[in-house]
Write a protein that holds these residues in place. Structure first.
Motif, PDB file in Angstrom:
ATOM      1  N   ALA B 226       0.814  -1.214  -0.157  1.00  0.00           N
ATOM      2  CA  ALA B 226      -0.045  -0.017  -0.065  1.00  0.00           C
ATOM      3  C   ALA B 226       0.960   1.171   0.114  1.00  0.00           C
ATOM      4  O   ALA B 226       0.640   2.287  -0.693  1.00  0.00           O
ATOM      5  N   ILE B 227       1.922   1.227   0.864  1.00  0.00           N
ATOM      6  CA  ILE B 227       2.796   2.558   0.659  1.00  0.00           C
ATOM      7  C   ILE B 227       3.457   2.772  -0.624  1.00  0.00           C
ATOM      8  O   ILE B 227       3.421   3.678  -1.112  1.00  0.00           O
ATOM      9  N   GLY B 228       3.868   1.483  -1.269  1.00  0.00           N
ATOM     10  CA  GLY B 228       4.506   1.678  -2.410  1.00  0.00           C
ATOM     11  C   GLY B 228       3.479   2.004  -3.414  1.00  0.00           C
ATOM     12  O   GLY B 228       3.878   2.956  -4.164  1.00  0.00           O
ATOM     13  N   ALA B 229       2.174   1.624  -3.395  1.00  0.00           N
ATOM     14  CA  ALA B 229       1.232   2.070  -4.290  1.00  0.00           C
ATOM     15  C   ALA B 229       0.784   3.659  -4.092  1.00  0.00           C
ATOM     16  O   ALA B 229       0.469   4.378  -4.982  1.00  0.00           O
ATOM     17  N   GLY B 230       0.933   3.970  -2.799  1.00  0.00           N
ATOM     18  CA  GLY B 230       0.490   5.481  -2.361  1.00  0.00           C
ATOM     19  C   GLY B 230       1.730   6.250  -3.029  1.00  0.00           C
ATOM     20  O   GLY B 230       1.289   7.381  -3.651  1.00  0.00           O
ATOM     21  N   PHE B 231       2.943   5.886  -3.050  1.00  0.00           N
ATOM     22  CA  PHE B 231       3.926   6.604  -3.846  1.00  0.00           C
ATOM     23  C   PHE B 231       3.567   6.838  -5.488  1.00  0.00           C
ATOM     24  O   PHE B 231       3.621   7.996  -6.039  1.00  0.00           O
ATOM     25  N   ALA B 232       3.260   5.599  -5.849  1.00  0.00           N
ATOM     26  CA  ALA B 232       2.937   5.475  -7.273  1.00  0.00           C
ATOM     27  C   ALA B 232       1.904   6.303  -7.734  1.00  0.00           C
ATOM     28  O   ALA B 232       1.646   7.148  -8.527  1.00  0.00           O
ATOM     29  N   PHE B 233       0.724   6.385  -6.849  1.00  0.00           N
ATOM     30  CA  PHE B 233      -0.232   7.306  -7.048  1.00  0.00           C
ATOM     31  C   PHE B 233       0.041   8.842  -7.137  1.00  0.00           C
ATOM     32  O   PHE B 233      -0.213   9.386  -7.956  1.00  0.00           O
ATOM     33  N   GLY B 234       0.788   9.164  -6.126  1.00  0.00           N
ATOM     34  CA  GLY B 234       1.381  10.460  -6.074  1.00  0.00           C
ATOM     35  C   GLY B 234       2.161  10.879  -7.328  1.00  0.00           C
ATOM     36  O   GLY B 234       1.845  11.790  -8.003  1.00  0.00           O
ATOM     37  N   LEU B 235       3.109  10.043  -7.769  1.00  0.00           N
ATOM     38  CA  LEU B 235       3.766  10.107  -9.149  1.00  0.00           C
ATOM     39  C   LEU B 235       2.803  10.177 -10.301  1.00  0.00           C
ATOM     40  O   LEU B 235       2.928  11.124 -11.215  1.00  0.00           O
ATOM     41  N   VAL B 236       1.614   9.471 -10.391  1.00  0.00           N
ATOM     42  CA  VAL B 236       0.834   9.364 -11.385  1.00  0.00           C
ATOM     43  C   VAL B 236       0.111  10.670 -11.342  1.00  0.00           C
ATOM     44  O   VAL B 236      -0.056  11.461 -12.554  1.00  0.00           O
ATOM     45  N   TRP B 237      -0.096  11.263 -10.142  1.00  0.00           N
ATOM     46  CA  TRP B 237      -0.637  12.421 -10.078  1.00  0.00           C
ATOM     47  C   TRP B 237       0.156  13.661 -10.576  1.00  0.00           C
ATOM     48  O   TRP B 237      -0.307  14.779 -11.247  1.00  0.00           O
ATOM     49  N   ILE B 238       1.301  13.672 -10.222  1.00  0.00           N
ATOM     50  CA  ILE B 238       2.355  14.531 -10.795  1.00  0.00           C
ATOM     51  C   ILE B 238       2.374  14.635 -12.103  1.00  0.00           C
ATOM     52  O   ILE B 238       2.411  15.522 -13.166  1.00  0.00           O
ATOM     53  N   LEU B 239       2.479  13.135 -12.831  1.00  0.00           N
ATOM     54  CA  LEU B 239       2.410  13.117 -14.227  1.00  0.00           C
ATOM     55  C   LEU B 239       1.348  13.860 -14.763  1.00  0.00           C
ATOM     56  O   LEU B 239       1.372  14.501 -15.930  1.00  0.00           O
ATOM     57  N   LYS B 240       0.081  13.618 -14.228  1.00  0.00           N
ATOM     58  CA  LYS B 240      -1.097  14.345 -14.649  1.00  0.00           C
ATOM     59  C   LYS B 240      -0.950  15.785 -14.821  1.00  0.00           C
ATOM     60  O   LYS B 240      -1.289  16.341 -15.995  1.00  0.00           O
ATOM     61  N   ILE B 241      -0.376  16.359 -13.769  1.00  0.00           N
ATOM     62  CA  ILE B 241      -0.290  17.570 -14.009  1.00  0.00           C
ATOM     63  C   ILE B 241       0.627  18.227 -14.961  1.00  0.00           C
ATOM     64  O   ILE B 241       0.271  19.086 -15.553  1.00  0.00           O
ATOM     65  N   VAL B 242       1.805  17.323 -15.010  1.00  0.00           N
ATOM     66  CA  VAL B 242       2.751  17.657 -16.186  1.00  0.00           C
ATOM     67  C   VAL B 242       2.203  17.822 -17.570  1.00  0.00           C
ATOM     68  O   VAL B 242       2.360  18.560 -18.412  1.00  0.00           O
ATOM     69  N   ILE B 243       1.690  16.486 -17.636  1.00  0.00           N
ATOM     70  CA  ILE B 243       0.845  16.443 -19.049  1.00  0.00           C
ATOM     71  C   ILE B 243      -0.198  17.724 -19.246  1.00  0.00           C
ATOM     72  O   ILE B 243      -0.090  18.274 -20.233  1.00  0.00           O
ATOM     73  N   THR B 244      -0.851  17.928 -18.291  1.00  0.00           N
ATOM     74  CA  THR B 244      -1.999  19.176 -18.481  1.00  0.00           C
ATOM     75  C   THR B 244      -1.309  20.207 -18.938  1.00  0.00           C
ATOM     76  O   THR B 244      -1.707  21.054 -19.723  1.00  0.00           O
ATOM     77  N   ASN B 245       0.012  20.625 -18.160  1.00  0.00           N
ATOM     78  CA  ASN B 245       0.699  21.750 -18.479  1.00  0.00           C
ATOM     79  C   ASN B 245       1.116  22.002 -19.836  1.00  0.00           C
ATOM     80  O   ASN B 245       1.197  22.670 -20.429  1.00  0.00           O
TER      81      ASN B 245
END
Ligand SMILES: Nc1ncnc2c1ncn2[C@@H]1O[C@H](COP(=O)(O)OP(=O)(O)OP(=O)(O)O)[C@@H](O)[C@H]1O
Ligand SMILES: [Mg+2]
Lengths: 228, 294
Positions: B226-245
């Motif tokens: 779950a902790i690993g997945a939590g980090f992955a979730f955060g990274l996916v979210w950052i990627l989403k922001i990057v793509i949007t920008n």
């Protein structure tokens, strides 16, 4: 209470540890299990704990064939059977009190039970003063008392002991035997495997002798060896 | 309550004891799930931008917003009889509105202020041959009631094939990494059971139930996953922001925008969390199997 019906136990590699053994032990009895090394004493106790399963025949505890117990029911069986060993099996990172309390905690007993039962049993084995010591700070005899306290704290119907005095000097042994005798007097069935001739001769209890896995003697008020 | 406290305490002790293995497990779970989630996110972006270019559809004819029923009918008749047109699909203003709502789901204010009648009707057209796309587009572009014709540009076509391959490569990489994170968790749990073999022996001896013995270890695996997945979730979210920008500045036509919505990222994040937790639990069950038998 305990019944062996034509029990044969063969280990892998054709080692026959018990051979067509039939035996009944009544509630409240005190039984010495004697015989030379390799005669099958420990195997007898392991069958009772469902640590091993009989190859043939039945082992009954309180009328239940424990060889057919589902693996999820084995814990229930073990809650009714306390056991102590030559090497005590104490947890060195826990104090005396914690070692005994552990046995109740891991079977889900509530805190208030733990808080009343543990001091009581420590009093019974005479270790109230050592409750906060670690096992490494105790003598062998004291360690065995802790292990007996742990085995008995849940008030099992049966207490098994596999050479409990094997590592102890004669004087300490006497103390441990007194304790086991006291526990037996509360109505608990005690089965003890031993090599210790002196205590068997002194206690004059039922003696069951095995040799190469076969029952060779079953005497009500027996001694260690027939000729001795 | 006291049992819960027991499980929490035991789990934490064990996690700390195997700190290095635990961290390694968490990191591999995080990386593999990020790869996995990242490719899903990129796919979602591409899907949004290319949704209308599937099933042989090569161009979309947008009517003027105020076009009359007869004007629309005229175009439809022309398409129906055009030998260069294999098939077409009419999208009403309501259809357009539904698509709009989906594309801009994370901008409720914009959706709120837009009515179906503000949006153009359109035809999605599949030509008989791909080479006919441009001539067809030119022909219809000149009709008075037509506002604009957009075509699936070559780049988009190749993008579609490219993403298919990238997706394949990334998903295989993610799978390999996931397998190794599973392996790491299995090993951590094995080490943990080994470190505590005396305790386990005593527990079994005094009749602790199988579940009671297992739960702390399973919780340990779960926490790692779950902790690993939590980090992955955060990274996916950052990627989403990057793509949007990256995409934000040159968004093209309303209907061919490459975009990624918060709900995309959220959905993918949830998938990632579930997989992470599953890996943790499965890893610990496998790790426990050998030690706790009998
Ligand atoms: N797990 C096992 N696998 C194979 N053989 C075993 C196993 N445990 C015991 N045996 C064999 O079964 C026979 C009986 O062993 P057991 O331990 O019951 O004897 P014992 O009477 O307790 O001996 P001791 O007095 O030395 O403790 C021996 O020949 C032993 O080698
Ligand atoms: Mg033995």
């Amino acid at each position: 209470m305990i019944r062996f019906e034509d029990v044969t136990k063969a280990y892998k590699g054709d080692v026959v540890a018990l051979r067509e053994l039939s035996l009944e032990i009544l509630k409240g009895e005190f039984v010495f299990l004697v015989g030379p090394s390799g005669s099958g004493k420990s195997t007898f106790l392991k069958l009772l704990l469902r640590d091993e399963v009989a190859t043939e025949g039945k082992v009954l505890v309180a009328g239940r064939d424990i060889g057919r117990l589902g693996s999820w029911k084995v814990p229930q069986l073990r809650r009714n059977i306390g056991c102590v060993f030559q090497d005590f099996k104490l947890l060195t990172n826990k104090t005396v009190y914690e070692n005994v309390a552990f046995a109740l905690e891991v079977i889900g007993r509530p805190k208030h039970i733990v808080r009343t039962q543990v001091p009581q049993i420590l009093d019974l084995v005479g270790l109230t003063k050592k409750a906060d010591n670690f096992p490494t700070e105790l003598s062998g005899g004291e360690q065995q008392r802790v292990s007996i306290a742990r085995a008995f704290v849940n008030r099992p119907l049966i207490l098994l002991a596999d050479e409990p005095t094997g590592n102890l000097d004669p004087a300490t042994t006497v103390g441990i035997m007194r304790l086991l005798d006291r526990i037996n007097r509360t109505g608990t069935t005690v089965v003890m495997a031993t090599h210790d001739q002196r205590i068997v001769d002194a206690m004059r209890r039922r003696v069951v002798e095995l040799d190469h896995g076969s029952l060779v003697r079953d005497q009500v008020r027996g001694v260690y060896g027939v000729g001795s | 309550m006291s049992r819960l406290a027991y499980f929490v305490r035991e789990t934490l002790i064990s996690l700390r004891r195997n700190l290095l293995m635990t961290i390694a497990g968490i990191i591999t779970v995080a990386i593999s799930l990020f790869l996995f989630g990242g490719i899903l996110l990129v796919s979602a972006t591409v899907d949004h931008g290319t949704q209308q270019w599937k099933h042989g559809i090569e161009l979309e004819i947008f009517m003027k917003v105020g076009a009359t029923h007869t004007e629309v009918q005229t175009i439809e008749n022309a398409l129906k009889t055009d030998p260069q047109v294999k098939s077409y699909k009419y999208l009403s203003q309501l259809d357009a509105y539904n698509i709009f709502k989906k594309d801009f789901s994370d901008q409720p204010a914009l959706v709120e202020s837009t009515k179906p009648s503000d949006l153009p009707e359109s035809f999605r057209v599949a030509p008989t041959k791909a080479e006919l796309t441009q001539p067809l587009a030119d022909a219809y572009q000149h009709r008075p009631s037509v506002d604009t014709v957009i075509t699936a540009a070559k780049q988009i076509k190749s993008l579609l094939t490219a993403t298919r391959w990238i997706r394949l490569v990334f998903i295989s990489m993610a799978t390999v990494l996931l397998a190794s994170s599973l392996f790491l968790i299995v090993n951590t749990i094995r080490l943990a059971t080994f470190a505590r073999r005396r305790e386990i022996e005593v527990m079994k001896l005094v009749g602790a139930s199988n579940w009671f013995v297992r739960v702390p270890f399973m919780a340990e695996g779960l926490v790692q996953g779950a902790i690993g997945a939590g980090f992955a979730f955060g990274l996916v979210w950052i990627l989403k922001i990057v793509i949007t920008n990256l995409l934000g500045h040159h968004s093209q036509n309303l209907f061919s925008t490459f975009r990624v919505t918060s709900s995309d990222a959220l959905g993918i994040g949830l998938i990632v969390l579930v997989i992470g937790a599953l890996i943790g639990v499965v890893g610990s069950i496998v790790g426990l199997r050998r030690f706790l038998e009998a």
